[in-house]
Scaffold this motif. Structure first.
Motif: not given
Length: 184
Positions: A35-40, A73-79
């Motif tokens: 989402n916009e807040k960076g939450e998965i 996707f993983y980068e955006s979720s900091k994984n």
């Protein structure tokens, strides 16, 4: 969104727009997963990952593009570790380019694997001495580590000859001068 995904799913594999439809679908699902807040969103992320897995298994010619989206996707979720694993699984594949190596180096740098990133950047520069972005990135890593500052300066001078108006390169040069204490 569901309507768009439904329309894209109707394009047959023999259609000229099939590949683009699959990539667009993956991008839509990727956008829904965070989402916009960076939450998965766990349900949306599982749907996205399942889509990528199924499409790459069924249509191997889509693997590179699909897995790059998965890595983002993983980068955006900091994984970053998982993003790196995905990109490394693509190395040596048809279509894997210098840009993909650069992306891998950026992920390694974010994951604090600076030396590995520097090795990849060095290889990019060895193959393409005119890659101003790689020259700048390698110089920046040296500046951040406060090592090889003369090498960093040399790399930035080479990058500036290639792209004299590039703001990123000029920013790195300013950071170099700051780090050596030349505030003028």
């Amino acid at each position: 969104i569901e309507l768009a995904l439904n329309y894209f799913s109707k394009i047959p594999p023999s259609g000229s727009l099939f590949k683009d439809a699959q990539i667009q679908s993956a991008n839509i699902l990727n956008a829904q997963a965070i989402n916009e807040k960076g939450e998965i969103d766990n349900i949306a992320s599982e749907k996205f990952k399942s889509f990528v897995e199924n499409r790459t298994a069924k249509y191997p010619e889509l693997e590179l593009e699909m897995k790059i989206i998965l890595a983002s996707f993983y980068e955006s979720s900091k994984n970053y570790s998982e993003a790196i694993r995905v990109i490394r699984s693509l190395e040596g594949r048809k279509g894997f380019t210098e840009d993909h190596d650069y992306y891998l180096a950026s992920l390694l740098e974010k994951n604090k694997n600076i030396e590995e990133a520097q090795i990849i950047l060095g290889k990019i520069i060895a193959k393409n001495p005119q890659n101003a972005s790689a020259l700048n990135f390698l110089a920046y890593t040296y500046i951040e580590q406060e090592t090889k500052l003369e090498d960093a300066y040399s790399l930035l001078q080479r990058a500036l000859k290639i792209r004299p108006e590039d703001g990123y390169i000029r920013d790195s040069l300013g950071w170099y001068y700051f780090k050596i204490g030349d505030f003028n």
